[in-house]
Enzyme design. Structure first.
Site, mmCIF file in Angstrom:
data_model
loop_
_atom_site.group_PDB
_atom_site.id
_atom_site.type_symbol
_atom_site.label_atom_id
_atom_site.label_comp_id
_atom_site.label_asym_id
_atom_site.label_seq_id
_atom_site.Cartn_x
_atom_site.Cartn_y
_atom_site.Cartn_z
ATOM 1 N N HIS A 1 8.627 -0.928 12.621
ATOM 2 C CA HIS A 1 7.484 -1.626 12.043
ATOM 3 C C HIS A 1 7.885 -3.096 11.886
ATOM 4 O O HIS A 1 8.930 -3.528 12.381
ATOM 5 C CB HIS A 1 7.117 -0.976 10.705
ATOM 6 C CG HIS A 1 5.799 -1.399 10.145
ATOM 7 N ND1 HIS A 1 4.653 -1.501 10.908
ATOM 8 C CD2 HIS A 1 5.432 -1.757 8.883
ATOM 9 C CE1 HIS A 1 3.647 -1.884 10.145
ATOM 10 N NE2 HIS A 1 4.091 -2.048 8.920
ATOM 11 N N ASP B 1 3.515 3.890 9.147
ATOM 12 C CA ASP B 1 3.658 2.499 9.588
ATOM 13 C C ASP B 1 4.748 2.301 10.635
ATOM 14 O O ASP B 1 5.840 1.793 10.364
ATOM 15 C CB ASP B 1 3.916 1.600 8.380
ATOM 16 C CG ASP B 1 2.663 1.413 7.541
ATOM 17 O OD1 ASP B 1 1.858 2.359 7.485
ATOM 18 O OD2 ASP B 1 2.486 0.343 6.939
ATOM 19 N N ASP C 1 0.809 -1.211 0.000
ATOM 20 C CA ASP C 1 0.000 0.000 0.000
ATOM 21 C C ASP C 1 0.848 1.269 0.000
ATOM 22 O O ASP C 1 0.315 2.377 -0.108
ATOM 23 C CB ASP C 1 -0.987 0.008 1.177
ATOM 24 C CG ASP C 1 -0.327 -0.226 2.525
ATOM 25 O OD1 ASP C 1 0.619 -1.024 2.596
ATOM 26 O OD2 ASP C 1 -0.770 0.373 3.526
ATOM 27 N N HIS C 2 2.163 1.106 0.079
ATOM 28 C CA HIS C 2 3.067 2.252 0.072
ATOM 29 C C HIS C 2 3.984 2.288 -1.157
ATOM 30 O O HIS C 2 4.778 3.220 -1.277
ATOM 31 C CB HIS C 2 3.928 2.252 1.335
ATOM 32 C CG HIS C 2 3.138 2.407 2.592
ATOM 33 N ND1 HIS C 2 2.968 3.620 3.230
ATOM 34 C CD2 HIS C 2 2.423 1.501 3.319
ATOM 35 C CE1 HIS C 2 2.202 3.457 4.300
ATOM 36 N NE2 HIS C 2 1.865 2.175 4.373
#
Length: 304
Positions: A141, A208, A67-68
């Protein structure tokens, strides 16, 4: 239009929704453009937002969860098809170099863009220019992740009334700024007499991570802090398990660090009412709070 603004291209977290695309954020900073974390669909969101591939000077990836970063192929291909002028600088964790290579060359295309890669191996300054400096700071993360901080150098603001009173005009003003003093008639005028300090602006980007020293280092005295708030505090156990932040935690960072504008984003699809993020943050932080939506344009606050 502000010459310093955040153009929000996507605000979802793991899964996009009907109203939220995967991540994507373009920071316009005078003539500079920094594209952060282009997730899937970013190229199309750029079209909706009126953002050109030529607007991107730096491509900054915090980490290699999809998603990044899954928007990188489309963005890079668009840069080539639009014949982007000059070099584009790509910054990403060095541990994910193989992923960046796969993304950059995910399909055949006419590769015309000068994309200079700058893998990040640790904390520190990763770029300098007229804008000041761009720093990377390690976060915590499930995989390696870095946040980013743009720092403008401090300067001075000239005071027109003081200049006029002391007879400094025309070319002498520029000479005074360059040299720190100038001779006017029978006296020397010092820069401090006709100007005042102007703090440089600070922008921070945090994605994140769980709470850690790096988050506070990035956010310190930031004019704008863009920060993930994947969960609400009612699900703090999930945030801790998956190493994410809640809206309350993001607000605590903003309050402790003297942030001026707090931009919350990266929302879990489990929540349908964005006002809950604002309300939770407002209970902790009394400054400006923006719950980001796709295609928002958020001006960086004017200089202090």
């Amino acid at each position: 239009m502000s010459n310093r603004e955040l153009v929000v291209l996507g605000t979802a977290s793991q899964a996009p929704t009907r109203t939220r695309n995967h991540n994507g954020y373009l920071l316009r900073w005078d003539g500079l453009g920094l594209l952060f974390d282009p997730g899937e669909g970013t190229q199309r969101q750029m079209t909706f937002a009126g953002v050109s591939a030529n607007d991107v000077d730096h491509l900054c990836i915090t980490h290699f969860h999809g998603d990044h970063c899954l928007g990188v192929p489309g963005v890079v291909h668009r840069m080539s098809s639009d014949r982007v002028r000059g070099a584009v600088h790509a910054h990403y964790p060095a541990s994910g170099a193989k992923f960046f290579g796969h993304l950059r060359y995910a399909a055949a295309y006419d590769d015309t863009v000068q994309l200079d890669e700058h893998p990040i191996t640790g904390d520190g300054t990763i770029a300098r220019g007229p804008f000041g400096s761009l720093r990377a700071v390690r976060l915590e993360h499930r995989i390696e992740v870095f946040g980013y901080r743009l720092e403008e150098p401090d300067g001075r603001r000239m005071l027109p009334d003081a200049l006029a009173e002391l007879g400094v005009r025309g070319p002498d003003i520029g000479r005074l700024q360059r040299e720190g003093s100038v001779r006017v008639g029978d006296r020397t005028v010092e820069l401090a007499e006709v100007s005042q300090e102007r703090p440089g602006q600070r922008f921070a980007f945090v994605m994140d991570t769980r709470l850690c020293d790096g988050v506070f280092e990035l956010a310190d005295d930031a004019d704008m802090l863009v920060i993930e708030s994947t969960f609400l505090d009612q699900d703090a156990d999930l945030a801790d398990r998956y190493r994410h932040l809640t809206a309350a935690q993001a607000a605590r960072v903003a309050a402790d660090c003297g942030v001026r504008c707090l931009v919350l984003t990266h929302f879990s699809q489990r929540y349908t009412d964005p006002r809950r993020f604002h309300d939770e943050a407002a209970a902790v932080f009394d400054g400006t709070i923006v719950v980001a939506s796709d295609l928002d344009r958020i001006p960086v606050p004017l200089r202090r």
